[in-house]
Design an enzyme around this catalytic site. Structure first.
Site, PDB file in Angstrom:
ATOM      1  N   LEU A  61      -3.573   4.088   8.227  1.00 58.94           N
ATOM      2  CA  LEU A  61      -2.161   4.224   8.587  1.00 58.94           C
ATOM      3  C   LEU A  61      -1.724   3.249   9.676  1.00 58.94           C
ATOM      4  CD1 LEU A  61      -1.874   8.131   8.592  1.00 58.94           C
ATOM      5  CD2 LEU A  61      -1.438   6.531   6.713  1.00 58.94           C
ATOM      6  N   HIS A  65       3.761   3.406   7.698  1.00 57.91           N
ATOM      7  CA  HIS A  65       3.561   4.775   7.206  1.00 57.91           C
ATOM      8  C   HIS A  65       4.213   5.785   8.162  1.00 57.91           C
ATOM      9  CE1 HIS A  65      -0.222   2.753   5.579  1.00 57.91           C
ATOM     10  NE2 HIS A  65       0.368   3.186   4.490  1.00 57.91           N
ATOM     11  N   GLN A  89      -4.746   3.295  -9.873  1.00 61.69           N
ATOM     12  CA  GLN A  89      -3.737   2.236  -9.718  1.00 61.69           C
ATOM     13  C   GLN A  89      -4.333   0.894  -9.311  1.00 61.69           C
ATOM     14  OE1 GLN A  89      -1.722   4.474  -6.487  1.00 61.69           O
ATOM     15  NE2 GLN A  89      -1.379   2.482  -5.565  1.00 61.69           N
ATOM     16  N   GLY A 177       8.509   3.509   1.010  1.00 60.94           N
ATOM     17  CA  GLY A 177       8.940   2.312   1.729  1.00 60.94           C
ATOM     18  C   GLY A 177       9.552   1.241   0.832  1.00 60.94           C
ATOM     19  N   GLN A 183       7.807  -0.456  -6.729  1.00 59.76           N
ATOM     20  CA  GLN A 183       7.217   0.894  -6.779  1.00 59.76           C
ATOM     21  C   GLN A 183       8.300   1.941  -6.536  1.00 59.76           C
ATOM     22  OE1 GLN A 183       3.367   2.035  -4.852  1.00 59.76           O
ATOM     23  NE2 GLN A 183       4.691   2.817  -3.254  1.00 59.76           N
ATOM     24  N   SER A 215       0.875  -3.801   6.634  1.00 60.50           N
ATOM     25  CA  SER A 215       0.166  -3.392   5.427  1.00 60.50           C
ATOM     26  C   SER A 215      -1.266  -3.035   5.818  1.00 60.50           C
ATOM     27  CB  SER A 215       0.144  -4.561   4.426  1.00 60.50           C
ATOM     28  OG  SER A 215      -0.859  -4.339   3.450  1.00 60.50           O
TER      29      SER A 215
HETATM   30  P1  AMP Z   1       0.335   2.703   0.886  1.00 64.18           P
HETATM   31  O1  AMP Z   1      -0.545   3.464   1.807  1.00 64.18           O
HETATM   32  O2  AMP Z   1       0.210   1.219   1.017  1.00 64.18           O
HETATM   33  O3  AMP Z   1       0.237   3.191  -0.545  1.00 64.18           O
HETATM   34  O4  AMP Z   1       1.832   3.008   1.331  1.00 64.18           O
HETATM   35  C1  AMP Z   1       2.309   4.322   1.412  1.00 64.18           C
HETATM   36  C2  AMP Z   1       3.799   4.295   1.645  1.00 64.18           C
HETATM   37  O5  AMP Z   1       4.084   3.586   2.850  1.00 64.18           O
HETATM   38  C3  AMP Z   1       4.571   3.567   0.520  1.00 64.18           C
HETATM   39  O6  AMP Z   1       5.773   4.273   0.263  1.00 64.18           O
HETATM   40  C4  AMP Z   1       4.843   2.220   1.133  1.00 64.18           C
HETATM   41  O7  AMP Z   1       5.999   1.575   0.612  1.00 64.18           O
HETATM   42  C5  AMP Z   1       5.065   2.587   2.595  1.00 64.18           C
HETATM   43  N1  AMP Z   1       4.830   1.422   3.457  1.00 64.18           N
HETATM   44  C6  AMP Z   1       3.720   0.634   3.476  1.00 64.18           C
HETATM   45  N2  AMP Z   1       3.893  -0.384   4.344  1.00 64.18           N
HETATM   46  C7  AMP Z   1       5.131  -0.229   4.877  1.00 64.18           C
HETATM   47  C8  AMP Z   1       5.901  -0.961   5.825  1.00 64.18           C
HETATM   48  N3  AMP Z   1       5.430  -2.061   6.417  1.00 64.18           N
HETATM   49  N4  AMP Z   1       7.127  -0.517   6.141  1.00 64.18           N
HETATM   50  C9  AMP Z   1       7.638   0.609   5.546  1.00 64.18           C
HETATM   51  N5  AMP Z   1       6.962   1.342   4.638  1.00 64.18           N
HETATM   52  C10 AMP Z   1       5.730   0.935   4.307  1.00 64.18           C
END
Ligand code: AMP
Length: 308
Positions: A61, A65, A89, A177, A183, A215
């Site tokens: 995280l 997140h 995925q 996000g 997505q 990320s």
């Molecule tokens: P993930 O853990 O990469 O699958 O992301 C989980 C959620 O967090 C998804 O809805 C992503 O779009 C969101 N998310 C990931 N990185 C960011 C970011 N830099 N800013 C905003 N939301 C994010």
């Protein structure tokens, strides 16, 4: 020594008190591994009329997140985070294997921001052999462009897990996000096709101070490359600046040239309609337009986007 006590629907919280010697104690983030336990708890909360906001994640995280969970907490009574690295995925086994996993740190950070519930299931809970979780929906051209074209099967797996997690958590609101623009569009379309009452909320992209979109994969960047990757966002800002005045192809070429660096490989830049995600030729004819990119920096694949 003094601490404030607050009895909430989720348990007992010790609140921070300026005079207290104990600065911060939070005892009440509930952790679940099993679907049945989580469902039992959430059913109890919902039966008291409490609303549930949910942010599914794959862990490792960061502030991106946390921004979703903060928004969930602000808009709903109960915030729920899931941490599940979803194997269906990943279209690349080594990407799945190398995906960062930092559960103890994740739990600490979620506790700190007052998340109410974290769900960390094993694969067998999400995909029990007795349950057919495949999702038979067609996302048509929303899923054939950009990430869909370069990561075959990715969106089927993503939609499958989001649908399964929604079935388990039964939230009122789902927080996702803009970082993963396509997505988001696909999950929104899925909820529409399923005639779901869940309200989906798109949260803005959270960036590092130098512009790099946060990320979980960023930790894998070698330090020289980490210095260079903010160029992706700088190039996206240039795209936005050029958008009203230049032909689409020239804008894309300028983007590609600015990332023409050793160890960088541009997988795609697409300038697409903000709703249909289809490539646009005349930007001015569209209500919203988004530029989406995927770039390899060494062996790390980064995606980013900008809306205009
Ligand atoms: P993930 O853990 O990469 O699958 O992301 C989980 C959620 O967090 C998804 O809805 C992503 O779009 C969101 N998310 C990931 N990185 C960011 C970011 N830099 N800013 C905003 N939301 C994010």
């Amino acid at each position: 020594m003094s601490v404030n006590l607050r009895l909430t629907s989720t348990g007992l919280n010790f609140q921070e008190d300026p005079d207290a010697k104990i600065i911060f104690i939070h005892l009440t983030m509930y952790q679940f591994k099993k679907v049945i336990d989580l469902q039992h708890y959430i059913t109890t909360l919902k039966s008291k009329g409490l609303t549930v906001g949910f942010a599914p994640t794959m862990g490792a995280l960061h502030e991106g997140h946390l921004s979703l969970l903060r928004m969930a907490k602000a808009e709903c009574d109960i915030s729920v985070c899931s941490i599940f690295v979803n194997p269906t995925q990943f279209n690349d086994d080594s990407d799945l294997e190398k995906y960062p996993r930092t559960i103890p740190e994740d739990i600490a950070i979620l506790t700190k921001i007052d998340t109410d519930i974290v769900f960390i299931p094993p694969v067998s809970e999400v995909y029990p052999p007795s349950l057919d979780t495949t999702l038979k929906l067609d996302f048509a051209e929303l899923a054939t462009v950009m990430e869909g074209a370069f990561r075959p099967g990715h969106f089927d797996g993503m939609a499958q897990v989001v649908n399964r997690l929604l079935d388990i958590v039964q939230p009122d609101k789902l927080y996702m996000g803009q970082k993963d623009y396509q997505q988001f569009a696909i999950v929104q379309n899925m909820l529409h096709q399923l005639d779901s009452d869940i309200k989906i909320v798109r949260c803005p992209i959270i960036r590092e101070a130098d512009g790099l979109a946060m990320s979980s994969r960023n930790v894998r960047l070698k330090s020289e490359l980490r210095q260079q990757v903010p160029r992706i966002y700088q190039a996206l800002l240039k795209v936005k600046e050029m958008a009203p005045h230049f032909p689409v192809q020239e804008i894309k070429d300028t983007f590609a040239e600015s990332l023409d660096l050793p160890e960088f490989r541009l997988e795609y830049i697409e300038i697409a309609d903000g709703e249909t995600l289809q490539p646009v030729t005349n930007i001015e004819e569209h209500k919203s337009v988004v530029a989406c990119v995927a770039v390899w920096a060494g062996d790390v694949r980064l995606i980013d986007n900008i809306l205009f």
